[in-house]
Design an enzyme around this catalytic site. Sequence first.
Site, short mmCIF file in Angstrom:
data_model
loop_
_atom_site.label_atom_id
_atom_site.label_comp_id
_atom_site.label_asym_id
_atom_site.label_seq_id
_atom_site.Cartn_x
_atom_site.Cartn_y
_atom_site.Cartn_z
N LYS A 163 0.86 -1.18 0.00
CA LYS A 163 0.00 0.00 0.00
C LYS A 163 0.89 1.23 0.00
CE LYS A 163 -4.41 1.36 2.13
NZ LYS A 163 -5.15 1.50 0.89
N LEU A 166 -4.13 -5.54 -3.75
CA LEU A 166 -3.97 -5.19 -2.34
C LEU A 166 -4.75 -6.19 -1.48
CD1 LEU A 166 -2.73 -2.80 -0.64
CD2 LEU A 166 -5.11 -2.15 -0.28
N GLU A 212 -8.34 -6.32 -9.38
CA GLU A 212 -9.10 -5.62 -8.33
C GLU A 212 -9.65 -4.36 -8.95
OE1 GLU A 212 -6.66 -4.12 -5.10
OE2 GLU A 212 -4.94 -3.80 -6.43
#
Length: 286
Positions: A146, A202, A178
Amino acid sequence: MATVYLNGAFLPLEEARIPVLDRGFIFGDGVYEVIPVYDRQPFRLRHHLDRLQHSLDGIRLANPLAPAEWETLIGRIVAEAEWLDQGVYLQVTRGPAPRDHAFPKTVRPTVFVMATALKTPSAELVSGGVAAITAADNRWLNCDLKTTSLLANVLLRQLAVDAGCAETLLIRDGFLSEGATSNIFMVKDGVVLAPPKSNLMLPGITYDVVLELAAAEGLPHAVRPIAEAELRAADEVWLTSSTKEITAVVTLDGQAVGSGRPGPVFKRMHAAYQAFKHRIMRGQDG
Ligand code: PMP
């Protein structure tokens, strides 16, 4: 005026300053977390701190604080903020140093924490769902970290905004990875499907909660790669994130997803998520 934390000091946001040579500014050389707080109770704080450690390890930056220190610090920011429901944003960068790509010999990390009001999805959004588009996932191969280097995500998410949509779903080599700012689930024939965690996405805290709730609710579910063609033939598509919780995607590239309305499995999962949140608020789960 909101109180923020910057490098050991608590001060008003407007007074917080960093040097222009901070590597977060120059290189995007930093990591961050966003932690939802409901009724002044941080949601899954330990999981967020574990993911922060994973991100720091991934960019080879020592964690400037121990977990208990993070908890104390976040606790103070949450206590001093004016809202009951908050989003706590924290960022650690490799700090100020003369501009050079290589790590500085002496690292003085910058640590910044702030709270903002948390706007959970409105009743209208929950009952109506959102529109999304797809785009090629052109990000780097460390999407499990992140990091504040978010330019690719920024450009991908802007494609959705330009199209009047809420999110961009990312396809890499024919498979769903994603969203630009969320994780993605789909439902086919009553089975909840999610892509497996890898360097291509993530590891969402909400993603974990949704899979735990699918198991607890006895909903058939599987974690496996999702081909683009399967996504386009889904009965339901959902996006999940700490701030969007769980939201139904009802059109994809202008085509209706299933019935074009939030589906029955979504409604069940949404209700389970809200019930779970309320248990957290009563302090019955972390
Ligand atoms: N993927 C990306 C790229 C994100 O930015 C986010 C939101 N932080 C997520 C997934 C969802 O993660 P979480 O559930 O932990 O908010």
